[in-house]
Design a protein around this motif. Structure first.
Motif, PDB file in Angstrom:
ATOM      1  N   TRP A   1      -0.830  14.390   1.842  1.00 54.51           N
ATOM      2  CA  TRP A   1      -2.038  15.060   2.310  1.00 54.51           C
ATOM      3  C   TRP A   1      -1.785  15.732   3.661  1.00 54.51           C
ATOM      4  CZ3 TRP A   1      -4.721  13.960   6.797  1.00 54.51           C
ATOM      5  CH2 TRP A   1      -5.992  14.572   6.925  1.00 54.51           C
ATOM      6  N   ALA A   2      -1.165  14.986   4.582  1.00 51.54           N
ATOM      7  CA  ALA A   2      -0.906  15.521   5.921  1.00 51.54           C
ATOM      8  C   ALA A   2       0.035  16.726   5.840  1.00 51.54           C
ATOM      9  CB  ALA A   2      -0.302  14.445   6.829  1.00 51.54           C
TER      10      ALA A   2
ATOM     11  N   GLU B   1      -0.811   4.558  -1.353  1.00 49.53           N
ATOM     12  CA  GLU B   1      -1.803   5.146  -0.456  1.00 49.53           C
ATOM     13  C   GLU B   1      -1.116   5.866   0.690  1.00 49.53           C
ATOM     14  OE1 GLU B   1      -5.883   3.339   1.142  1.00 49.53           O
ATOM     15  OE2 GLU B   1      -4.215   3.003   2.542  1.00 49.53           O
ATOM     16  N   ARG B   2      -0.079   5.236   1.242  1.00 54.59           N
ATOM     17  CA  ARG B   2       0.616   5.846   2.372  1.00 54.59           C
ATOM     18  C   ARG B   2       1.262   7.160   1.936  1.00 54.59           C
ATOM     19  NH1 ARG B   2       3.025   1.943   3.707  1.00 54.59           N
ATOM     20  NH2 ARG B   2       1.289   1.329   5.016  1.00 54.59           N
TER      21      ARG B   2
ATOM     22  N   SER C   1       0.825  -1.215   0.000  1.00 54.60           N
ATOM     23  CA  SER C   1       0.000   0.000   0.000  1.00 54.60           C
ATOM     24  C   SER C   1       0.858   1.265   0.000  1.00 54.60           C
ATOM     25  CB  SER C   1      -0.930   0.024   1.222  1.00 54.60           C
ATOM     26  OG  SER C   1      -2.175  -0.528   0.907  1.00 54.60           O
TER      27      SER C   1
ATOM     28  N   PHE D   1      -1.358   9.822   1.695  1.00 53.64           N
ATOM     29  CA  PHE D   1      -1.771  10.403   2.976  1.00 53.64           C
ATOM     30  C   PHE D   1      -0.667  11.225   3.606  1.00 53.64           C
ATOM     31  CE2 PHE D   1      -6.028   9.630   4.236  1.00 53.64           C
ATOM     32  CZ  PHE D   1      -6.465   8.538   3.504  1.00 53.64           C
ATOM     33  N   ARG D   2       0.593  10.839   3.358  1.00 52.86           N
ATOM     34  CA  ARG D   2       1.700  11.647   3.891  1.00 52.86           C
ATOM     35  C   ARG D   2       1.715  13.012   3.240  1.00 52.86           C
ATOM     36  NH1 ARG D   2       6.042   7.109   4.930  1.00 52.86           N
ATOM     37  NH2 ARG D   2       5.177   6.456   6.948  1.00 52.86           N
TER      38      ARG D   2
ATOM     39  N   THR E   1       0.402  18.721   3.295  1.00 49.79           N
ATOM     40  CA  THR E   1      -0.376  19.823   2.727  1.00 49.79           C
ATOM     41  C   THR E   1      -1.251  20.479   3.795  1.00 49.79           C
ATOM     42  OG1 THR E   1      -0.442  18.625   0.639  1.00 49.79           O
ATOM     43  CG2 THR E   1      -2.020  20.424   0.902  1.00 49.79           C
ATOM     44  N   MET E   2      -1.874  19.666   4.611  1.00 51.90           N
ATOM     45  CA  MET E   2      -2.796  20.185   5.631  1.00 51.90           C
ATOM     46  C   MET E   2      -2.082  20.917   6.756  1.00 51.90           C
ATOM     47  SD  MET E   2      -5.748  19.716   4.554  1.00 51.90           S
ATOM     48  CE  MET E   2      -6.618  18.768   3.339  1.00 51.90           C
ATOM     49  N   ARG E   3      -0.769  20.750   6.818  1.00 53.73           N
ATOM     50  CA  ARG E   3      -0.031  21.500   7.836  1.00 53.73           C
ATOM     51  C   ARG E   3       0.513  22.809   7.265  1.00 53.73           C
ATOM     52  NH1 ARG E   3       3.033  16.722   8.222  1.00 53.73           N
ATOM     53  NH2 ARG E   3       4.924  17.988   8.312  1.00 53.73           N
ATOM     54  N   HIS E   4       0.342  22.969   5.992  1.00 51.97           N
ATOM     55  CA  HIS E   4       0.830  24.172   5.311  1.00 51.97           C
ATOM     56  C   HIS E   4      -0.321  24.848   4.602  1.00 51.97           C
ATOM     57  CE1 HIS E   4       4.420  21.628   5.898  1.00 51.97           C
ATOM     58  NE2 HIS E   4       5.034  22.787   6.096  1.00 51.97           N
TER      59      HIS E   4
END
Lengths: 473, 210, 241
Positions: free
Chosen positions: A407-408, A400-401, A397, A404-405, A410-413
């Motif tokens: 994604w994470a 997918e990992r 996977s 999400f990494r 991006t979401m912190r920036h």
């Protein structure tokens, strides 16, 4: 998920008759339960649940003590307790006893635990006839199938299918009337009860302070199984213990109502040993097999130990929108529905069916109806995390990992997040702002997008995001 | 077979040692309502009828005998050795065999009888249940094999419900190897959820409250 | 002095349904609240958490704690995002005592939109008007994790001109479930279609919910089926005049 899981789900969804059968049967059980727990009929329902949860927690947390108390009481009343670490030991015990007593015919009342260890298959290998006597279980035994539902094993079978089954397997003329089908089975099984050498039952509860096995049923086959033959063997998971006979006041109230909407089932048997002191009938020998088979593994996990509180009522299956679509046979093991989804990975390992903990929308209907308040969604979330950790270790996977990494990150920036949003919006097909998107060119559809579009339309991206509009106020 | 093995695993899983004492269990939860006898009898009879059983309040022993004789309508019956059946004269009705103590003989009679007649140790008013403890006077098969079951219950044995039963009988295992709660006639809904009665146990139940 | 309310608009509303966010602001400002929007906000971390990626969800959750550190009240137009913060942050920060403490202190300040109106603003009637027949869908997280059930219905009952019809199975899952919707697309689609049958039986022209993810799932299925029923967030109904 595995291809097998995917395929079974797809096949079940494509079978409209089966969909109707599952939906109708579970719908009826939902309604029956609802009617049995109305405030005027059961005003203390929530309190009973909390109390049951407390008692189960206490029992499981002190399981060794209660196992020993139970064993001492059974022994004092003339019975024998046999601890088995797995299904093979259970089969060995039954086989050696059968051999010693020259037994040939065994009757069985409903026991998911014996299904769990494939007991019938093992016995058949050694030329022992083991006949299921619960009507639903008898039918699926004839059909060589697994139970479809914890409480209603033949839930998926129509009367036509039963008619075909009985005539094919018993050689009787084809009979379509359900009442008559039942009487055919009754006649066959009656002979078996009265000729059987050994009766094997499960146990709904094991009562520690009494050394008793409690059996709950509507047909009478459990009573016959445990009263007619000279030997009674009760086979139960170690987690079935409750401390005191008086605790049955709470547990019986919850079990019947949750399972079938009955305050009490037709027969509730409290069996504590071979017949004694002048009793005219009943078994001469009484055995209780206490099975581990992976329960101690679950026990060792504090976070998920509550999975063992289950009293096998089936309410979670009935209320689960996913079970109501994919049915019992899509699940990889004997236990299906939400409880199956949390037990299977814990007993067989998360790799057995890695998709299983994800086959849920986490709606929480199961937790809401569980009489012993198992927090199934919480356990599913834990299992999901375990699946991903296992995948990380194995190196699977990866994509997918990575997604999400990213994604994470991006979401912190926030500014990156905003730019990513704008980029995605600009890539989407221009629309008049109202129409939802029905399809996208494959270049723009990674698998999740394609999967979404296979079932429903996508929202068109708005001209501006909220934060853009906020700034422009 | 694997006693030490399994117990050891349990203790390890719980981080408990052999013989370690336990914390107090949550207190037993029993709620026994106060319901007067007349209401209990009424509730019991209503519940039995709601379950498709028949309940009859006998005004006297002879009334009970008449009711049972009417139900039997000349068919054969096996009666247990419960004193109340003798005392009320039910056991002496035409066609009723009683006084059997041999297991095989009893089973054979039950296989062929149209009806089994028993007493009941207790009855539960809120669920319409009979409580039967196996004993030298009460065999298991009589209420199980024949397609009809008639139970004679003394009114002073009518409890409010399961909570009361467990209050007065906290250790049924000390009394008997088998205590059964019978709540209505045998039934199943295993095929298409259609209700069928009399699957293995009796499909017809009569309770006479005396 | 007006009470300051921080809006956590949620990533799905921000990117896909911005009008919902505007409606929330509109309703709150009309009630006299001062709404601020901490611009560094992004997501609560739920997608990663539900997919089993706890470490990734933790990183995003830490960011959330930073962004909303100074908030007095945080209002969220979503039941699932609210419960993520108020319930599941405790699971996420289990082994980080400092962040666990921050999450615990933050939890009582986080309100799903309808609950904020009822319990903090203390209003059941926001003066809205909408001539429409609607039905209400109970979002699972709102219903079962936050016990939000009567609140939105009371708010809807006070919207002038609005007729609310209960659907059977209002509390059945719409089938979204985050990545479940794509991992088990067929099942998810089946659940949505079952829900749509319920909706159609009410004759309503719109479905209302407190969660945009549910509405996206339902609208997507309605649109695919070519049905004219539309979806509205509770905030949009309450902002209607």
């Amino acid at each position: 998920m595995s291809a097998v899981f995917d395929e079974k789900i797809h096949a079940t969804l494509a079978d409209t008759k089966l969909q109707l059968a599952i939906y109708t049967a579970t719908g009826r059980l939902i309604e029956k339960r609802r009617k049995a727990i109305t405030p005027d009929l059961c005003p203390d329902y929530q309190e009973l649940r909390s109390h049951a949860n407390d008692v189960k927690r206490h029992t499981i947390e002190h399981l060794d003590y209660y196992l020993e108390e139970f064993e001492a009481k059974v022994t004092a009343h003339g019975g024998t307790v046999v601890f088995c670490k797995d299904g093979e030991e259970v089969a060995d015990f039954v086989l050696s006893l059968a051999k010693e007593r020259r037994a040939q015919l065994i009757v069985k009342s409903k026991s998911m635990t014996t299904e769990e260890v494939d007991l019938n298959e093992r016995l058949e290998h050694h030329q022992l006839e083991a006949v299921e006597t619960d009507l639903g279980e008898y039918l699926i035994q004839l059909a060589h199938e697994r139970p479809y539902h914890i409480v209603a094993p033949a839930l998926h079978k129509t009367r036509e299918q039963v008619a075909d089954l009985l005539s094919a397997k018993l050689g009787v003329p084809r009979e379509i009337i359900i009442e008559k089908q039942t009487m055919i089975a009754r006649a066959v099984l009656r002979e078996k009860f009265l000729a059987a050498d050994i009766g094997i039952s499960g146990a709904n509860f094991l009562v520690a302070d009494s050394g008793a096995v409690v059996l709950v049923e509507n047909e009478g086959n459990a009573r016959l199984t445990t009263s007619a033959p000279k030997i009674h063997i009760a086979i139960a998971g170690i987690e079935k213990l409750i401390p005191r006979a008086q605790d049955l006041a709470v547990f019986l109230k919850l079990l019947g109502r949750s399972a079938t909407g009955q305050p009490l089932t037709v027969y509730t048997s409290f069996l504590s040993g071979p017949r004694r002191g002048g009793e005219i009938d009943g078994p001469d020998e009484f055995y209780v097999v206490l099975l581990d088979n992976g329960r101690t593994k679950v026990l060792a996990d504090r976070e998920k130990r509550e999975s063992l509180y289950c009293i096998r009522c089936g309410a979670c299956l009935n209320h689960c929108p996913v079970y109501r679509k994919i049915g019992g046979h899509s699940f990889p093991w004997v236990y299906s529905g939400p409880i199956g989804a949390i037990l299977t990975p814990q007993f067989l390992g998360v790799n057995h069916e890695p998709g299983l903990p994800f086959a849920s929308s986490l709606c929480g209907a199961c937790a809401e109806v569980c009489p012993v308040k198992i927090d199934i969604p919480k356990i599913l979330l834990e299992l999901r995390s375990e699946v991903k950790k296992a995948e990380e270790r194995e190196g699977s996977s990866r994509l997918e990992r990575l997604a999400f990494r990213m994604w994470a990150w991006t979401m912190r920036h926030p500014r990156i997040y905003e730019m990513a949003g704008m980029a995605a919006a600009s890539l989407a097909p221009s629309s008049d702002g109202r129409g939802w998107v029905k399809s996208l060119p494959s270049a723009m559809s990674p698998p999740p997008v394609r999967a979404w579009l296979s079932q429903r339309d996508l929202p068109p991206p708005p001209p501006k995001s909220f934060r853009q509009m906020w700034r422009e106020r | 077979m694997s006693r030490e093995h399994v117990l050891h695993k349990v203790r390890t899983a719980l981080a408990r040692s052999t013989g370690q004492p336990i914390e107090e269990p949550p207190p037993v939860r029993l709620r026994v309502p106060v319901v007067d006898l007349e209401d209990r009898i009424k509730s019991f009879c209503e519940r039995v009828e709601a379950l498709a059983g028949k309940a009859h309040r006998a005004t006297s022993d002879s009334d009970a005998r008449a009711y049972v004789a009417g139900v039997l309508a000349g068919r054969s019956a096996v009666a247990s050795n419960a004193p109340i059946l003798r005392e009320s004269g039910v056991a002496a009705l035409d066609g009723v065999v009683t006084g059997i103590t041999d297991r095989l003989e009893l089973r054979s009679l039950c296989e062929n009888a149209a009806c089994g007649i028993t007493a009941a140790d207790y009855a539960l008013a809120d669920t319409g249940s009979l409580v039967m403890l196996a004993s030298p006077q009460e065999a298991r098969m009589i209420s199980l094999l024949p397609p009809m079951h008639i139970a004679i219950v003394a009114r002073d044995r009518l409890l409010t419900g399961l909570d009361e039963l467990l209050s007065i009988l906290p250790y049924p295992a000390e009394q008997t190897s088998s205590m059964v709660l019978i709540t209505g006639p045998s039934r199943t809904a295993d095929i298409e959820q259609i209700l069928v009665r009399g699957v293995h146990g009796p499909g017809e139940i009569h309770v006479v409250v005396i | 002095m007006a009470i300051r309310v921080s809006l956590f608009v949620t990533c799905i509303v921000d990117q896909l349904f911005p009008k919902v966010g505007l409606a929330v602001v509109d309703v709150l400002e009309r009630l006299g609240f001062q709404v601020d929007f901490p611009e560094r906000q992004t997501c609560c971390g739920q997608p990663a958490f539900n997919s089993g990626y706890r470490e990734e969800s933790r990183q995003v959750a830490r960011h959330f704690l930073d962004v909303f550190a100074d908030a007095d009240y945080i209002v969220v137009p979503s039941g699932s995002c609210t419960s993520m913060v108020s319930h599941h942050f405790a699971d996420i920060f289990e082994s980080e005592p400092e962040n666990l403490e921050r999450a615990r202190r933050l939890a009582p300040k986080v309100f799903e939109f309808s609950r904020f109106l009822l319990e903090v603003a203390g209003v059941e009637d926001v003066g809205a008007r909408l001539n429409e027949v609607v039905t209400y869908h109970d979002s699972c997280h709102a219903l079962r994790e936050l016990q939000i059930k009567d609140g939105p219905r009371r708010l809807l009952a006070n919207v002038r001109g609005l007729q609310v019809r209960e659907m059977d199975a209002a509390d059945e899952c719409c089938g979204f479930g985050g990545t479940f919707s794509v991992k088990f697309a067929e099942v998810s689609g089946g659940m949505a279609r079952a829900k749509i049958d319920s909706i159609l039986r009410t004759g309503a022209s719109a479905v209302v919910s407190v969660d945009s993810s549910c509405l996206m799932q339902l609208q997507g299925a309605l649109s695919r089926a070519g049905l004219p029923v539309r979806t509205m967030h509770l905030a949009e109904v309450l902002a209607s005049r």
